[in-house]
Design a protein around this motif. Structure first.
Motif, PDB file in Angstrom:
ATOM      1  N   UNK A  23       0.625  -1.197  -0.017  1.00 46.69           N
ATOM      2  CA  UNK A  23      -0.054   0.112   0.214  1.00 46.69           C
ATOM      3  C   UNK A  23       0.984   1.218   0.056  1.00 46.69           C
ATOM      4  N   UNK A  24       2.076   1.426   0.578  1.00 46.28           N
ATOM      5  CA  UNK A  24       3.004   2.392   0.686  1.00 46.28           C
ATOM      6  C   UNK A  24       3.592   2.642  -0.681  1.00 46.28           C
ATOM      7  N   UNK A  25       3.743   1.645  -1.409  1.00 46.00           N
ATOM      8  CA  UNK A  25       4.357   1.649  -2.984  1.00 46.00           C
ATOM      9  C   UNK A  25       3.105   2.306  -3.846  1.00 46.00           C
ATOM     10  N   UNK A  46     -10.684  11.606  -7.039  1.00 42.89           N
ATOM     11  CA  UNK A  46     -10.760  10.449  -6.927  1.00 42.89           C
ATOM     12  C   UNK A  46      -9.490   9.790  -6.386  1.00 42.89           C
ATOM     13  N   UNK A  47      -8.388  10.394  -7.046  1.00 43.19           N
ATOM     14  CA  UNK A  47      -7.075   9.903  -6.270  1.00 43.19           C
ATOM     15  C   UNK A  47      -6.860  10.118  -4.999  1.00 43.19           C
ATOM     16  N   UNK A  48      -7.207  11.452  -4.401  1.00 41.31           N
ATOM     17  CA  UNK A  48      -7.189  11.747  -3.033  1.00 41.31           C
ATOM     18  C   UNK A  48      -7.750  10.731  -2.338  1.00 41.31           C
ATOM     19  N   UNK A  49      -9.075  10.370  -2.624  1.00 35.46           N
ATOM     20  CA  UNK A  49      -9.906   9.488  -1.874  1.00 35.46           C
ATOM     21  C   UNK A  49      -9.536   8.173  -1.779  1.00 35.46           C
ATOM     22  N   UNK A  50      -8.593   7.542  -3.180  1.00 33.92           N
ATOM     23  CA  UNK A  50      -8.065   6.559  -2.861  1.00 33.92           C
ATOM     24  C   UNK A  50      -6.971   6.389  -1.999  1.00 33.92           C
ATOM     25  N   UNK A  55      -4.501   5.288   3.426  1.00 33.36           N
ATOM     26  CA  UNK A  55      -4.078   5.363   4.868  1.00 33.36           C
ATOM     27  C   UNK A  55      -5.026   4.850   5.954  1.00 33.36           C
ATOM     28  N   UNK A  56      -6.331   4.887   5.784  1.00 38.00           N
ATOM     29  CA  UNK A  56      -7.333   4.144   6.493  1.00 38.00           C
ATOM     30  C   UNK A  56      -7.304   2.765   6.920  1.00 38.00           C
ATOM     31  N   UNK A  61      -5.406  -2.061   9.896  1.00 36.55           N
ATOM     32  CA  UNK A  61      -4.643  -3.502   9.768  1.00 36.55           C
ATOM     33  C   UNK A  61      -3.579  -3.515  10.430  1.00 36.55           C
ATOM     34  N   UNK A  62      -2.790  -2.607  10.691  1.00 36.50           N
ATOM     35  CA  UNK A  62      -1.678  -2.518  11.287  1.00 36.50           C
ATOM     36  C   UNK A  62      -1.650  -1.965  12.936  1.00 36.50           C
TER      37      UNK A  62
END
Length: 75
Positions: A23-25, A46-50, A55-56, A61-62
């Motif tokens: 996800x970081x990549x 759309x890119x900002x929302x993705x 991040x969410x 998860x972590x």
């Protein structure tokens, strides 16, 4: 009759680490895109929302803040 695969309730720590790296990549690949778009455009949003969703997902998860959201301490 075949036996059904039993599903796990959570990812293993190694899977979580791998997912965060992936996800970081993806975040790094997305960063240049909004710079070329008008902030009012649907594609920009759309890119900002993705990116916000990435991040969410990392937080859920972590349990950690995404690396690109962590404060940088310069000396």
């Amino acid at each position: 009759m075949t036996k059904r695969h039993k599903r796990k309730p959570a990812l293993t720590p190694a899977q979580i680490d791998d997912l965060v790296v992936r996800m970081t990549d993806l975040h790094r690949d997305l960063i240049p895109l909004p710079c070329e778009l008008k902030p009012q455009s649907a594609h920009y949003n759309a890119v900002v929302e993705l990116n916000d969703s990435l991040a969410s997902a990392i937080r859920k998860v972590s349990g950690d803040e995404p690396i690109w959201m962590q404060p940088r301490i310069s000396r």
